[in-house]
Scaffold this active site. Structure first.
Site, short mmCIF file in Angstrom:
data_model
loop_
_atom_site.label_atom_id
_atom_site.label_comp_id
_atom_site.label_asym_id
_atom_site.label_seq_id
_atom_site.Cartn_x
_atom_site.Cartn_y
_atom_site.Cartn_z
N GLY A 29 0.80 -1.22 0.00
CA GLY A 29 0.00 0.00 0.00
C GLY A 29 0.83 1.27 0.00
N SER A 75 -5.44 -2.27 1.91
CA SER A 75 -6.51 -1.30 2.20
C SER A 75 -6.42 -0.02 1.39
CB SER A 75 -6.45 -0.88 3.67
OG SER A 75 -6.85 -1.89 4.51
N GLN A 95 -11.93 5.60 0.65
CA GLN A 95 -12.85 6.52 -0.03
C GLN A 95 -12.66 7.94 0.48
OE1 GLN A 95 -16.86 5.08 0.52
NE2 GLN A 95 -16.40 3.09 -0.39
N GLY A 96 -12.26 8.05 1.74
CA GLY A 96 -11.99 9.37 2.31
C GLY A 96 -10.76 9.93 1.60
N GLY A 97 -10.33 11.10 2.00
CA GLY A 97 -9.24 11.73 1.27
C GLY A 97 -7.95 11.77 2.05
N GLU A 101 -14.32 17.33 6.89
CA GLU A 101 -14.84 16.10 7.49
C GLU A 101 -14.89 16.27 9.01
OE1 GLU A 101 -12.51 12.80 6.02
OE2 GLU A 101 -13.47 12.89 4.06
N HIS A 112 -16.05 1.75 11.83
CA HIS A 112 -16.73 2.73 10.98
C HIS A 112 -18.22 2.56 11.18
CE1 HIS A 112 -17.87 5.23 7.60
NE2 HIS A 112 -16.60 5.61 7.49
N ARG A 131 -16.69 9.60 15.06
CA ARG A 131 -16.98 8.30 14.45
C ARG A 131 -17.34 7.23 15.48
NH1 ARG A 131 -12.72 6.77 9.82
NH2 ARG A 131 -13.70 8.53 8.79
N HIS A 171 -12.61 -0.92 10.92
CA HIS A 171 -12.22 -0.11 9.76
C HIS A 171 -10.75 0.28 9.79
CE1 HIS A 171 -12.65 2.78 6.55
NE2 HIS A 171 -12.25 3.78 7.33
N ARG A 200 -8.83 7.83 15.42
CA ARG A 200 -8.13 8.52 14.33
C ARG A 200 -9.01 9.59 13.69
NH1 ARG A 200 -8.39 7.86 8.91
NH2 ARG A 200 -9.56 5.92 9.15
#
Ligand code: SIN
Length: 553
Positions: free
Chosen positions: A23, A48, A53-55, A120, A251, A298, A357, A392
């Site tokens: 990765g 992963s 999908q997040g940035g 976010e 998540h 979260r 997650h 996180r």
């Protein structure tokens, strides 16, 4: 003695620096190193990272600062995030975005070519860079993989599973890995006809692990099957410190698609756009649980959804009004995942479940990525620098992977090849068995059930008792994934039991409050697994006896 009963004669290869992983962290380390060997369990770009999908968070907006980004990182961390590590990754973030662009990564821009910065949960500024709406990880990985493949100095070995770390004879230094060449298979034989099981001892001046976390060890997860705790398990068997194994981020909104494993992720950005959570009675329950409702931290939203499930109600994400017809363009990845599950998010409610997650825990490292034994460096989700603490901050994980991978790569540029004559490996590393899917599934079920969103002493102890039975059954015969799963599950359960408080993602029903006396990282110093000595000799050396193997160099 028949050839099959001979102790194996393992092949030996020497490298300057070994990087293990597929990765963003491993790829970034390899690119900065240049001259390195990359061992990859499946294929480059697996794991992963491409699923993110997040940035990637970076203080690029006018008026925003890297200090504010560091403060947000620590604020969200449940009071135990390490500020020095937060300073390092946030300070590097703006330059990382430019570096990735220079490698060819294409981030979303507006009409005049400026980066579009999203916001976010937990961030006080608009600082999230995305690519293709909700496919940021895939785009960063694409750019990094292209560069790695184009660099002839980086030797890439795909389909190579690292099964254990190799230590110096005194046990103090990591000097390589034992790896299984899965293309050669367990039946590979040496020139005398002895079965070496496809194993090779790779010796190196430094080993960098970037193999990801252990999220897939939970039955409900958004993580792909490769993310099974290899780094943490191997580190523990080599007597290397691990940290915060109990800290697993769940998540809140994985798509509860029947039969899906892993569960498809419904990005938090959907709630950022105004999507709401309702149950099958039509009640919007998050507003009663936190002033920020669906945009609460979260862990709180995950527990809100979990409580609905436990109460026998169905939590669902409603993005019809908030996103509606813009879905295919704005969230193409989520749209495709929902369609594959037979749902149309423009018109349907999406059933959700919390799911493992991201792992804040991992191999304990300092802020430079250095593990507790010399020669070992760990980057990305495999590591626990302490930066994320108990929770996180969104979009800090791709960032951490790239920053730490690059920085370790730079630090190791001058590393020399090693020449050890005698090394030590866990004995079980030489007896790699076949994968036992049943035991693996049982470990995943027990972690989800007993170390999932809400934990308590009785459940954690029950999980440990079940695990004890599996260890006996599997000792010495398990494949690497099951061995790692059992090792990591033990660390998670014991660490969760030891933290008698609730903090961030770690929620104990029997200790619902945080305890100031426990506001610290939990570092475990594992005892090394029973080990065996290997002499590294010129080709043709013979095994001396089963407890003192001689391997061909
Ligand atoms: C998400 O898009 O909801 C996940 C992003 C992250 O894990 O940072």
């Amino acid at each position: 003695m028949s050839a099959d009963r001979q102790p194996p004669r393992l092949r030996v290869e020497r490298h300057r620096v070994l990087v293990v992983g597929a990765g963003v962290a491993a790829l970034s380390a390899a690119l900065e190193l240049g001259d390195a060997t990359l061992l990859v369990d499946t294929v480059l770009g697996g794991g992963s990272s491409p699923w993110a999908q997040g940035g990637l968070a970076a203080a690029l907006e006018r008026g925003d600062t890297t200090v504010a980004h560091a403060e947000d990182t620590v604020t969200v961390s449940g009071g135990i995030g390490a500020r020095p590590a937060a300073d390092v990754i946030t300070a590097a973030a703006p330059e990382v975005v430019h570096w990735l662009q220079s490698l060819g990564a294409r981030f979303d821009t507006d009409g005049d070519g400026s980066l579009v910065l999203g916001r976010e949960a937990g961030h006080r500024a608009r600082r999230i860079v995305h690519a293709n709406g909700d496919a940021t990880g895939a785009e960063i990985v694409r750019a990094l993989v292209d560069r790695v493949r184009a660099n002839p100095a980086i030797a890439v070995r795909e389909h190579t599973t690292v099964v254990d770390l190799v230590r110096s004879e005194d046990g103090r230094r990591i000097v390589g890995v034992v790896a299984l060449d899965r293309r050669a298979g367990l039946d590979r034989r040496d020139e005398q006809g002895g079965r070496d099981g496809g194993l090779t001892v790779h010796l190196a001046g430094a080993v960098v692990l970037g193999t990801g976390g252990y999220g897939h060890l939970f039955a409900a997860t958004t993580n792909p099957p490769q993310v099974c705790g290899a780094a943490m398990a191997m580190a523990a068997r080599a007597g290397v410190d691990v940290a915060d194994a109990e800290m697993v981020q769940f998540h809140p909104t994985a798509l509860a698609a029947p039969g899906a494993d892993p569960l498809p992720l419904l990005t938090e950005a959907l709630r950022g756009e105004g999507a709401i959570l309702v149950n099958d009675r039509g009640e919007r329950y998050m507003a009663a649980l936190h002033p920020d409702a669906e945009l609460a931290p979260r862990d709180i939203v995950a527990r809100g959804n979990y409580a609905e499930l436990v109460a026998g109600r169905r939590p669902m994400l409603d993005a019809r009004a908030a996103v509606g017809e813009r879905f295919p363009e704005r969230f193409p990845t989520v749209f495709a995942l929902a369609r594959a599950a037979g749902l149309d998010p423009r018109t349907d409610l999406l059933p959700v479940s919390p799911a493992a997650h991201y792992c804040m825990g991992g191999v304990a490292t300092d802020v430079d990525g250095r593990a507790s034994k010399a020669g070992l460096w760990v980057v990305g989700e495999a590591a626990s620098t302490g930066v994320h603490g108990a929770n996180r901050l969104a979009s800090n994980s791709l960032l951490e992977g790239v920053v730490m991978g690059r920085s370790v790569g730079r630090l190791l540029r001058r590393t020399a090849r090693p020449a050890p004559e005698r090394v030590v490996v866990p004995a079980a590393a030489l007896h790699v068995g076949e994968h036992d899917a049943e035991v693996f599934a049982a470990v995943r079920q027990l972690l989800w059930r007993h170390a999932g969103v809400v934990r308590d002493e009785a459940g954690l102890r029950a999980g440990l008792a079940m695990l004890g039975g599996m260890v006996d059954a599997e000792a010495g015969t398990a494949g690497p994934t099951v061995r790692n799963a059992v090792e990591v599950a033990g660390l998670v359960l014991r660490s969760a039991l030891a933290r008698t408080e609730s903090r961030g993602a770690h929620c104990r029903a029997d200790f619902p409050r945080s305890d100031a006396a426990q506001a610290a990282r939990q570092i475990v110093h594992p005892a090394a697994a029973p080990s065996i000595v290997l002499d590294i000799e010129p080709a043709g050396a013979r095994p001396v006896d089963a407890g003192h193997l001689v391997v061909a160099a």
